[in-house]
Design an enzyme around this catalytic site. Structure first.
Site, mmCIF file in Angstrom:
data_model
loop_
_atom_site.group_PDB
_atom_site.id
_atom_site.type_symbol
_atom_site.label_atom_id
_atom_site.label_comp_id
_atom_site.label_asym_id
_atom_site.label_seq_id
_atom_site.Cartn_x
_atom_site.Cartn_y
_atom_site.Cartn_z
ATOM 1 N N SER A 6 0.850 -1.194 0.000
ATOM 2 C CA SER A 6 0.000 0.000 0.000
ATOM 3 C C SER A 6 0.884 1.242 0.000
ATOM 4 O O SER A 6 1.639 1.480 0.950
ATOM 5 C CB SER A 6 -0.900 0.012 1.236
ATOM 6 O OG SER A 6 -1.442 1.310 1.405
ATOM 7 N N HIS A 31 -1.309 -1.207 -4.225
ATOM 8 C CA HIS A 31 -2.584 -0.782 -3.649
ATOM 9 C C HIS A 31 -2.548 0.725 -3.419
ATOM 10 O O HIS A 31 -1.628 1.241 -2.771
ATOM 11 C CB HIS A 31 -2.800 -1.523 -2.326
ATOM 12 C CG HIS A 31 -4.119 -1.282 -1.672
ATOM 13 N ND1 HIS A 31 -5.281 -1.938 -2.040
ATOM 14 C CD2 HIS A 31 -4.468 -0.464 -0.646
ATOM 15 C CE1 HIS A 31 -6.271 -1.522 -1.268
ATOM 16 N NE2 HIS A 31 -5.814 -0.637 -0.416
ATOM 17 N N ASP A 33 -4.577 3.893 -1.912
ATOM 18 C CA ASP A 33 -5.670 4.308 -1.035
ATOM 19 C C ASP A 33 -6.090 5.736 -1.334
ATOM 20 O O ASP A 33 -5.306 6.658 -1.130
ATOM 21 C CB ASP A 33 -5.226 4.199 0.432
ATOM 22 C CG ASP A 33 -5.074 2.761 0.867
ATOM 23 O OD1 ASP A 33 -3.971 2.401 1.339
ATOM 24 O OD2 ASP A 33 -6.051 2.005 0.705
ATOM 25 N N MET A 35 -8.425 8.670 -0.283
ATOM 26 C CA MET A 35 -9.225 9.136 0.852
ATOM 27 C C MET A 35 -9.663 10.577 0.603
ATOM 28 O O MET A 35 -8.850 11.405 0.225
ATOM 29 C CB MET A 35 -8.396 9.036 2.131
ATOM 30 C CG MET A 35 -7.905 7.625 2.422
ATOM 31 S SD MET A 35 -6.832 7.569 3.863
ATOM 32 C CE MET A 35 -6.499 5.826 3.962
ATOM 33 N N HIS A 64 -8.303 1.752 -4.215
ATOM 34 C CA HIS A 64 -9.277 1.578 -3.124
ATOM 35 C C HIS A 64 -9.897 2.940 -2.827
ATOM 36 O O HIS A 64 -9.258 3.810 -2.241
ATOM 37 C CB HIS A 64 -8.537 1.026 -1.893
ATOM 38 C CG HIS A 64 -9.388 0.853 -0.680
ATOM 39 N ND1 HIS A 64 -8.852 0.621 0.570
ATOM 40 C CD2 HIS A 64 -10.732 0.907 -0.504
ATOM 41 C CE1 HIS A 64 -9.841 0.539 1.459
ATOM 42 N NE2 HIS A 64 -10.987 0.699 0.820
ATOM 43 N N MET A 66 -11.972 5.159 -0.808
ATOM 44 C CA MET A 66 -12.654 5.448 0.459
ATOM 45 C C MET A 66 -13.238 6.849 0.331
ATOM 46 O O MET A 66 -12.745 7.813 0.937
ATOM 47 C CB MET A 66 -11.656 5.340 1.613
ATOM 48 C CG MET A 66 -11.241 3.919 1.911
ATOM 49 S SD MET A 66 -9.699 3.821 2.837
ATOM 50 C CE MET A 66 -8.532 3.947 1.484
ATOM 51 N N MET A 135 -12.091 -5.166 5.028
ATOM 52 C CA MET A 135 -11.253 -4.273 5.831
ATOM 53 C C MET A 135 -10.980 -4.954 7.170
ATOM 54 O O MET A 135 -11.903 -5.363 7.870
ATOM 55 C CB MET A 135 -11.934 -2.924 6.048
ATOM 56 C CG MET A 135 -12.023 -2.063 4.808
ATOM 57 S SD MET A 135 -10.416 -1.685 4.070
ATOM 58 C CE MET A 135 -9.566 -0.898 5.428
ATOM 59 N N ASP A 173 -7.140 -6.016 4.205
ATOM 60 C CA ASP A 173 -6.475 -4.714 4.182
ATOM 61 C C ASP A 173 -6.495 -4.063 5.555
ATOM 62 O O ASP A 173 -7.554 -3.751 6.078
ATOM 63 C CB ASP A 173 -7.229 -3.817 3.171
ATOM 64 C CG ASP A 173 -6.588 -2.469 2.978
ATOM 65 O OD1 ASP A 173 -7.223 -1.603 2.343
ATOM 66 O OD2 ASP A 173 -5.463 -2.276 3.454
#
Ligand code: DX5
Ligand code: ZN
Length: 252
Positions: A6, A31, A33, A35, A64, A66, A135, A173
């Protein structure tokens, strides 16, 4: 079996070099993330970072999201080079159109579920997804401890997949390191996101070694994961070749 470093745990001052480093260490997935400071109480990076990193690597970019409004982000991330986009089931009625939109963009479809959310919420979507992201921490930050109570959710996902002949990957994750990865593998996970577990400890070269072992697992040369001796220990793999004599393949 796949390990996905990540990038959230990488040195943000040199994301390009860090990306190349995990690629050279043998990682097949990265990966990412995303956000938005609303769905989660943190802000990370956007499509521009993915666009800049895309030409540097052939790794599969596992995005991913979020985010509370992923609808506005799917096209930009697809254009930037994302291979897969994962949205959260907590978005409720908007999930179905989101999954279709990702599919229509020709990308792999992922669905994520937070620790407090019951597995019944994802059941109706299982036939439409390529990946179920369970998660194992509450989303928003790296470096959090693994939530053991999420293990039965991995088992449920594994059982549904087997019983219904489905093919989605089971990704975990949050708080994933060699110990917790072994527990998740034993309950059925096959894709392991790790941020601090890899970047903080600089264990890049081990990625290649572990990936090779996973590949061997897949080819049935060695055995690991859920159906084997509980004393497997952290990422412990036992060879069954050599006339059945057991030998430990990964030193701690
Ligand atoms: C958390 C993110 C994770 C996080 C994992 O919301 O979805 O991908 O970066 O980091 P570690 O492995 O440090 O828990
Ligand atoms: Zn993530």
């Amino acid at each position: 079996m796949i390990i996905a470093p990540s990038l959230l745990a990488a040195n943000f001052g040199k994301l390009a070099a860090e990306t190349i480093r995990v690629d050279q260490a043998g990682a097949r997935w990265l990966h990412l993330d995303i956000m938005d400071g609303h769905f989660v109480p943190n802000i990370s990076f956007g499509p521009e970072i993915v666009r800049v990193l895309r030409p540097l690597t052939k790794m599969f970019l596992d995005v991913h999201l979020m985010c509370s409004r992923p609808e506005i982000l799917l096209d930009p991330f697809a254009k930037a080079g994302a291979n897969q986009m994962t949205v959260h089931v907590e978005l409720g009625e908007r999930v179905t159109p989101l999954l279709w939109k990702i599919k229509s963009l020709g990308r792999k479809v992922g669905l994520a579920i937070n620790p407090p959310t019951g597995m019944s919420h994802v059941e109706r979507y299982l036939g439409q997804i390529d990946l179920l992201l369970i998660m194992t921490v509450n989303p928003g930050f790296g470096g959090q401890p693994f939530i053991t109570e999420t293990l039965p959710k991995i088992e449920q996902a594994y059982t549904w997949r087997r019983e219904r002949g489905l093919r989605y990957r089971i990704e975990v994750d949050g708080g994933i390191n060699f110990q917790t990865a072994a527990e998740c593998a034993r309950t059925g996970a096959d894709t392991f996101v790790s941020g601090t577990g890899l970047f903080q400890h600089r264990r890049f070269r081990r990625i290649a070694k572990v990936c090779l072992e996973f590949e061997a697992v897949k080819r049935g040369r060695i055995v690991a994961g859920r159906d084997h001796h509980p004393a497997n220990g952290p990422f412990g793999f036992y060879g069954k070749g050599d006339g059945g004599r057991r030998r430990r393949l990964i030193a701690q």
